[in-house]
Design a protein around this motif. Structure first.
Motif, PDB file in Angstrom:
ATOM      1  N   ALA A  47       0.559  -1.189  -0.524  1.00 16.04           N
ATOM      2  CA  ALA A  47      -0.114   0.022  -0.048  1.00 16.04           C
ATOM      3  C   ALA A  47       0.707   1.304   0.351  1.00 16.04           C
ATOM      4  N   ASP A  48       0.229   2.324  -0.935  1.00 21.55           N
ATOM      5  CA  ASP A  48       0.909   3.646  -0.754  1.00 21.55           C
ATOM      6  C   ASP A  48       0.404   4.392   0.094  1.00 21.55           C
ATOM      7  N   GLY A  49       0.565   5.129   0.976  1.00 21.57           N
ATOM      8  CA  GLY A  49      -0.706   6.110   1.396  1.00 21.57           C
ATOM      9  C   GLY A  49      -0.339   7.848   0.798  1.00 21.57           C
ATOM     10  N   ALA A  50      -1.431   8.198   0.410  1.00 25.42           N
ATOM     11  CA  ALA A  50      -1.401   9.264   0.184  1.00 25.42           C
ATOM     12  C   ALA A  50      -0.178  10.422   0.658  1.00 25.42           C
ATOM     13  N   GLY A  51       0.307  11.336  -1.179  1.00 25.37           N
ATOM     14  CA  GLY A  51       1.141  12.128   0.072  1.00 25.37           C
ATOM     15  C   GLY A  51       0.523  13.214   0.725  1.00 25.37           C
ATOM     16  N   SER A  52      -0.836  13.456   0.024  1.00 33.42           N
ATOM     17  CA  SER A  52      -1.525  14.855   0.860  1.00 33.42           C
ATOM     18  C   SER A  52      -2.229  14.129   2.212  1.00 33.42           C
ATOM     19  N   ARG A  55      -2.397  11.174   7.234  1.00 27.35           N
ATOM     20  CA  ARG A  55      -2.208  10.197   8.045  1.00 27.35           C
ATOM     21  C   ARG A  55      -1.897   8.787   7.493  1.00 27.35           C
ATOM     22  N   ALA A  56      -1.374   9.437   5.786  1.00 31.83           N
ATOM     23  CA  ALA A  56      -0.871   8.170   5.122  1.00 31.83           C
ATOM     24  C   ALA A  56      -0.302   6.850   6.344  1.00 31.83           C
ATOM     25  N   ARG A  57       1.207   6.949   7.075  1.00 35.93           N
ATOM     26  CA  ARG A  57       1.582   6.323   7.074  1.00 35.93           C
ATOM     27  C   ARG A  57       0.908   5.367   7.924  1.00 35.93           C
ATOM     28  N   GLU A  58      -0.304   5.886   8.649  1.00 33.67           N
ATOM     29  CA  GLU A  58      -1.026   4.873   9.742  1.00 33.67           C
ATOM     30  C   GLU A  58      -2.356   4.128   8.761  1.00 33.67           C
ATOM     31  N   GLY A  59      -2.736   5.169   7.925  1.00 32.88           N
ATOM     32  CA  GLY A  59      -3.599   4.269   6.822  1.00 32.88           C
ATOM     33  C   GLY A  59      -2.850   2.908   5.755  1.00 32.88           C
TER      34      GLY A  59
ATOM     35  N   PRO B 205       1.581  10.808  -7.132  1.00 32.44           N
ATOM     36  CA  PRO B 205       0.091  11.241  -6.718  1.00 32.44           C
ATOM     37  C   PRO B 205      -0.563  11.230  -5.565  1.00 32.44           C
ATOM     38  N   GLY B 206      -1.876  12.141  -5.534  1.00 29.46           N
ATOM     39  CA  GLY B 206      -2.373  12.513  -5.047  1.00 29.46           C
ATOM     40  C   GLY B 206      -1.693  13.573  -3.971  1.00 29.46           C
TER      41      GLY B 206
END
Lengths: 287, 219
Positions: A47-52, A55-59, B205-206
């Motif tokens: 999985a790749d958490g969104a840069g925007s 809490r992308a890391r936890e996601g 992306p994103g």
């Protein structure tokens, strides 16, 4: 830990921080997980958490953990025996993973709101020009992540993917085959996430009844796309995968070696994003 | 020697970040205005060329309206190859024609990206004028809105003093109303544009691209 010799697969995975994340002191927002069940079924997820998303890391970490747990639970007893049944199983897995992310977001809602973001231009959210939601009103978005999952049984190979990155398999004749391709919006910096409303409309499924032996499989996140995919023809770049999957058959090749490769100057001069590579090869080929 | 030294990488072109400028070169832009605009374009060139990633990824095209009617002064070219033109002001303000020509140019650029397998970011279109269209602009305005609503581009309209802001408001999409340029801050405008494009061209992306504050105009 299970005794490796009883297992059918040798799995090596690494998620490393991109140089842009190192420069801005951001954590690695990629994650991977895998599980081999006692009945020999192998589950792999990246999985790749969104840069925007804040809490992308936890996601991304929760997403890989949840999809492996939920599918592992179902597959423990019996595996689907039709393409349709596999899709249903994968979809259920994605739904439950999404619920796990919703739970994370819900737990967060009781804590104080984060500060306003100032002047920002949200490329992904501008799609269709819906008025931009305040991030604090949609905490789920803060856990935005892509998700790729692959399941291999003796009879089936089943893959589901939301967003970019891709999955390839390798047959016993060493040829590389795309199971999925990266899915973008129209533009490069727009992709699809498990956290968006219509996530089920953006799932790529690949369910293959195995007529040929699968020697190995590789899942990767978008940080490696420019290196590992011929983007003009939308096919995996075999000279990337063949040596890597070959290396994975050697017991001397470890996760540390894979991390060293992903952190090498050669790789980092081509991509500054986080990158994940998760490899599995059948144990009988391991030397 | 690692086993992975023999791993080969795919050779993919850099993703592109198209940026189309629709510039008013009508008679009213004469004198100081056109001088400042030309200066601004040189600043844009220099700023983009100082950034290695932006000079490979940002592509600039310029369509003018006024002097010589509608003219494609610069078809899309990567910023590294871009050389700021010296524009002269004269004539009427065929803004509608320029928008149509520009959007055609953009469409064909997107087509070539697609056929070559080049990834690209959402295009930015910048319309800069100090006047009132002298041709039929309504069909062009409708096209702008359709493109913006279909997520085909981000459209920015900038009015220099004397511009008919009401008309510009009907051309621009309501989600991004026209901006009135403060005085002749073309330099600041183009620095802002180059900084924004640098941020977009390095985005993932994103990514939510935070634009620098607009110090050159007001909505």
């Amino acid at each position: 830990m299970q005794d490796e010799t009883n297992q059918h697969w040798r799995v090596i995975g690494a998620s490393v921080r991109g140089t842009s994340h190192v420069a801005t002191d951001r954590a690695c927002e990629d994650a991977h997980a895998y599980l081999e069940l006692e009945n020999g079924i192998l589950l792999l997820a990246v999985a790749d958490g969104a840069g925007s998303a804040s809490r992308a890391r936890e996601g991304s970490q929760e997403a890989v953990k949840a999809i492996i747990a939920t599918l592992g639970h179902s597959l423990h007893s019996a595996a689907p025996q039709s393409e349709a049944a596999w899709k249903t199983l994968l979809e259920t897995g994605l739904r439950e993973t999404r619920v796990a992310l919703e739970e994370l977001a819900k737990a967060e809602e009781t804590t104080p709101e984060s500060s306003a973001e100032g002047d920002s231009f949200d490329i992904a959210a501008e799609k269709g020009y819906h008025p931009r939601k305040k991030p604090t009103k949609n905490l789920l978005r803060e856990f935005a992540t892509t998700l790729l999952v692959a399941v291999i049984t003796p009879e089936w190979l089943a893959v589901a993917q939301i967003g970019d990155g891709f999955v390839v398999s390798q047959q016993s004749d060493l040829t590389i085959h795309n199971l999925t391709i990266p899915e973008y919006g129209t533009y490069l910096n727009e992709t699809f996430f498990l956290t968006q409303e219509d996530y089920l409309a953006h799932v790529q499924y690949a369910v293959v009844a195995k007529t040929e032996e699968v020697r190995g499989i590789a899942l990767l996140t978008d940080g490696l796309e420019l290196l590992a995919m011929d983007l003009a023809n939308k096919v995996a770049h075999s000279p990337f995968f063949v040596p890597i999957l070959e290396a994975a058959t050697q017991t001397s090749f470890t996760q540390t070696d894979l991390e060293t490769f992903l952190n090498s100057e050669r790789v980092c001069s081509r991509t500054d994003d986080d990158k994940t590579l998760l490899l599995a090869v059948q144990h009988k080929y391991v030397k | 020697m690692s086993q992975l030294d023999i791993v080969e990488f795919a050779s993919n072109p850099d993703p592109r970040c198209p940026c189309l400028l629709l510039l008013d070169t009508s008679g009213s832009m004469g004198g100081e205005r056109i001088r400042e605009l030309n200066e601004g374009l040189i600043v844009l060139q220099n700023e983009l060329q100082q950034d290695p990633l932006a000079s490979r990824r940002v592509e600039v095209a310029i369509v003018t309206f006024g002097n010589g009617g509608v003219q494609i002064v610069q078809d899309f070219v990567t910023a590294g190859q871009f050389s700021a033109p010296s524009l002269a002001a004269d004539g009427y303000t065929p803004m509608g024609g320029a928008i149509n020509t520009g959007l055609d140019l953009l469409r064909s650029r997107k087509d070539s990206y697609k056929s070559a397998g080049v990834q690209y970011y959402r295009p930015w279109v910048f319309l800069i004028t100090d006047g009132d269209p002298t041709d039929s602009w309504q069909p062009a305005a409708q096209r702008v809105r359709q493109e913006v609503e279909g997520n085909g581009m981000a459209f920015f309209a900038v009015g220099v003093a004397g511009a008919n802001m009401q008309t510009l408001g009907q051309i621009a999409h309501p989600s991004r109303p026209p901006i009135a340029l403060q005085g002749l801050k073309f330099r600041e405008l183009f620095i802002w544009l180059s900084q924004s494009q640098k941020r977009v061209s390095g985005s993932k992306p994103g990514d939510q691209v935070s634009l620098p504050p607009v110090g050159w105009g007001s909505v």
